[in-house]
Design a protein around this motif. Structure first.
Motif, PDB file in Angstrom:
ATOM      1  N   UNK A 139       0.560  -1.377   0.296  1.00 27.15           N
ATOM      2  CA  UNK A 139      -0.267  -0.099   0.422  1.00 27.15           C
ATOM      3  C   UNK A 139       1.048   1.234  -0.033  1.00 27.15           C
ATOM      4  N   UNK A 140       0.353   1.845  -0.709  1.00 23.09           N
ATOM      5  CA  UNK A 140       1.271   3.483  -0.506  1.00 23.09           C
ATOM      6  C   UNK A 140       1.815   3.680   0.249  1.00 23.09           C
ATOM      7  N   UNK A 141       0.017   3.963   1.284  1.00 18.94           N
ATOM      8  CA  UNK A 141      -0.164   4.743   2.853  1.00 18.94           C
ATOM      9  C   UNK A 141      -1.176   3.541   3.693  1.00 18.94           C
ATOM     10  N   UNK A 142      -1.024   4.277   5.062  1.00 17.56           N
ATOM     11  CA  UNK A 142      -1.909   3.682   5.991  1.00 17.56           C
ATOM     12  C   UNK A 142      -1.928   4.515   6.600  1.00 17.56           C
ATOM     13  N   UNK A 143      -2.614   4.699   7.234  1.00 14.04           N
ATOM     14  CA  UNK A 143      -3.386   5.295   8.115  1.00 14.04           C
ATOM     15  C   UNK A 143      -3.659   4.833   9.996  1.00 14.04           C
ATOM     16  N   UNK A 144      -3.438   4.407  10.780  1.00 11.78           N
ATOM     17  CA  UNK A 144      -3.967   3.848  11.819  1.00 11.78           C
ATOM     18  C   UNK A 144      -4.722   4.802  12.679  1.00 11.78           C
ATOM     19  N   UNK A 145      -6.290   4.525  12.887  1.00 12.82           N
ATOM     20  CA  UNK A 145      -6.945   6.025  13.156  1.00 12.82           C
ATOM     21  C   UNK A 145      -7.814   5.062  14.395  1.00 12.82           C
ATOM     22  N   UNK A 146      -7.604   5.827  15.422  1.00 14.68           N
ATOM     23  CA  UNK A 146      -7.991   5.284  16.995  1.00 14.68           C
ATOM     24  C   UNK A 146      -8.352   6.102  17.956  1.00 14.68           C
ATOM     25  N   UNK A 147      -9.074   6.874  18.425  1.00 17.85           N
ATOM     26  CA  UNK A 147      -8.888   8.526  18.997  1.00 17.85           C
ATOM     27  C   UNK A 147      -8.579   8.044  20.649  1.00 17.85           C
ATOM     28  N   UNK A 148      -8.082   6.203  20.923  1.00 14.98           N
ATOM     29  CA  UNK A 148      -7.484   5.954  21.862  1.00 14.98           C
ATOM     30  C   UNK A 148      -6.026   6.274  21.700  1.00 14.98           C
ATOM     31  N   UNK A 149      -5.056   7.374  22.302  1.00 21.43           N
ATOM     32  CA  UNK A 149      -3.942   7.750  22.049  1.00 21.43           C
ATOM     33  C   UNK A 149      -3.148   6.416  22.332  1.00 21.43           C
ATOM     34  N   UNK A 150      -3.472   5.393  23.291  1.00 18.10           N
ATOM     35  CA  UNK A 150      -2.937   4.529  24.111  1.00 18.10           C
ATOM     36  C   UNK A 150      -2.073   3.546  22.111  1.00 18.10           C
ATOM     37  N   UNK A 151      -3.669   3.615  21.671  1.00 19.12           N
ATOM     38  CA  UNK A 151      -3.675   2.686  20.927  1.00 19.12           C
ATOM     39  C   UNK A 151      -2.702   2.604  19.945  1.00 19.12           C
ATOM     40  N   UNK A 152      -2.823   3.686  19.814  1.00 18.60           N
ATOM     41  CA  UNK A 152      -1.859   4.829  19.119  1.00 18.60           C
ATOM     42  C   UNK A 152       0.168   4.480  18.905  1.00 18.60           C
ATOM     43  N   UNK A 153       0.052   4.604  20.100  1.00 21.48           N
ATOM     44  CA  UNK A 153       1.793   4.295  20.417  1.00 21.48           C
ATOM     45  C   UNK A 153       1.583   2.864  20.340  1.00 21.48           C
ATOM     46  N   UNK A 154       0.883   1.800  21.020  1.00 16.76           N
ATOM     47  CA  UNK A 154       0.822   0.226  20.425  1.00 16.76           C
ATOM     48  C   UNK A 154       0.709   0.787  18.888  1.00 16.76           C
ATOM     49  N   UNK A 155      -0.073   0.601  18.146  1.00 23.39           N
ATOM     50  CA  UNK A 155       0.592   0.488  16.491  1.00 23.39           C
ATOM     51  C   UNK A 155       2.255   1.200  16.442  1.00 23.39           C
ATOM     52  N   UNK A 156       2.133   2.187  16.074  1.00 23.42           N
ATOM     53  CA  UNK A 156       3.701   2.586  15.737  1.00 23.42           C
ATOM     54  C   UNK A 156       4.746   1.756  16.604  1.00 23.42           C
ATOM     55  N   UNK A 157       4.161   1.323  18.022  1.00 26.14           N
ATOM     56  CA  UNK A 157       5.878  -0.225  18.250  1.00 26.14           C
ATOM     57  C   UNK A 157       5.193  -1.358  17.405  1.00 26.14           C
ATOM     58  N   UNK A 158       4.344  -1.738  16.938  1.00 29.32           N
ATOM     59  CA  UNK A 158       3.989  -2.559  16.192  1.00 29.32           C
ATOM     60  C   UNK A 158       4.466  -2.566  13.947  1.00 29.32           C
TER      61      UNK A 158
END
Length: 324
Positions: free
Chosen positions: A201-220
């Motif tokens: 995919x050219x780009x993928x955006x992980x979207x969640x209103x829980x900021x901790x979830x976004x940090x977990x997504x970045x770590x993954x």
């Protein structure tokens, strides 16, 4: 010539075994001993009535057992109890309303995630390593209270069955996502967005209103050597013009959130967005809502996933289609 059949039902108590291995007494309304003379037609009718009575009795008693089990588990207020029973309602509410506005110390939060998770490939997409809350983690069994280490329930720490099916589908269908701009709504651990990036995919955006979830997504994402964009905006109801593909993994928990998601997805589909939904059969995906969807794949869930998710045995991937 009519053939007479003598039917003898002699069963002190017939039992069956539910998916929870509880013995359910059946045929409660049928006498324990009965003798009837009837024709073949009447015999088939009798069997049909018995089967219906059996199924109804079994279903009623299974529901009673599950309700009692739910009350027992909930009373423990442990994380595992929340995972199995409370998440469907509370997750729907959390995803529909903004998170608390208190500032988040991102560095401290990332350390907290790493300290309370284990790296796991024990799921339907083993190509992707994920920081997950497993049974080996002490937090999995920890009571949830005011001293709980995370400020919101860590839904991101679990790879939900609908998300697993959707991620597996992405990895197996590169042609649908390569070169596209992908949005993963309610991303949780971010696995589906990561899968999209892994297959081109050219780009993928992980979207969640829980900021901790976004940090977990970045770590993954870092764990799998891919780049992800993140967004904490509540994008449900927004036009999402910057994306070609929208991913919905295990968000149709109940009628409330489904009533918000469905009209929004219809609007996106009318604009020729490709929308893929992973779901194990949640209450929100009613038969009426499935009219706008085409089933693209169906997967058998691993045994441990079935146990942790209230007995779901399969998960499907659906494509949401426009009415026009």
């Amino acid at each position: 010539m009519n053939r007479q059949v003598i039917v003898i039902l002699h069963s002190p108590k017939l039992t069956c075994q539910s998916d929870r291995c509880h013995k359910l007494e059946a045929f409660a309304a049928v006498p324990t001993t009965a003798t009837t003379t009837t024709t073949d037609i009447a015999w088939r009718s009798l069997l049909s009535r018995c089967r219906r009575r059996f199924k109804q009795t079994a279903n009623d008693q299974r529901q009673q057992k599950q309700q009692q089990h739910r009350r027992d588990e909930t009373s423990e207020t442990s994380l595992v109890a929340v995972v199995r029973y409370l998440i469907p309602c509370s997750l729907a509410a959390k995803r529909l309303h903004p998170a608390a506005d208190t500032p988040l110390n991102l560095g401290a939060e990332r350390k907290l995630i790493l300290r309370n998770t284990r790296i796991s490939r024990h799921h339907m997409a083993p190509e992707i390593a994920l920081h997950l809350i497993t049974q080996e983690c002490s937090i999995y069994h920890q009571p949830i209270g005011e001293d709980f280490c995370f400020r919101t329930e860590p839904f991101w720490g679990f790879f939900w069955p609908g998300g697993q099916a959707l991620t597996r589908f992405i990895l197996d269908n590169k042609q649908l996502f390569a070169g596209k701009r992908v949005l993963d709504v309610g991303c949780g651990c971010g696995a589906s967005a990561i899968a999209a990036r892994l297959i081109g995919a050219n780009a993928a955006t992980a979207n969640d209103i829980d900021p901790t979830a976004l940090q977990a997504a970045l770590l993954n994402a870092e764990l799998n050597s891919v780049d992800l964009e993140i967004s904490s905006r509540n994008l449900i109801g927004q036009p999402c013009d910057d994306f070609d593909v929208v991913l919905i993994g295990d968000l149709f928990y109940d009628a409330e959130i489904a009533s918000v998601l469905s009209p929004w997805l219809a609007q996106l589909a009318a604009k020729r967005k490709n929308i893929y939904i992973g779901d194990p059969g949640r209450h929100g995906l009613t038969e009426k809502r499935l009219w706008n969807m085409t089933q693209l794949a169906r997967y058998r869930l691993p045994p441990d996933v079935c146990i942790e998710n209230n007995g779901f045995s399969h998960a499907s991937v659906w494509e949401f289609k426009s009415n026009s």
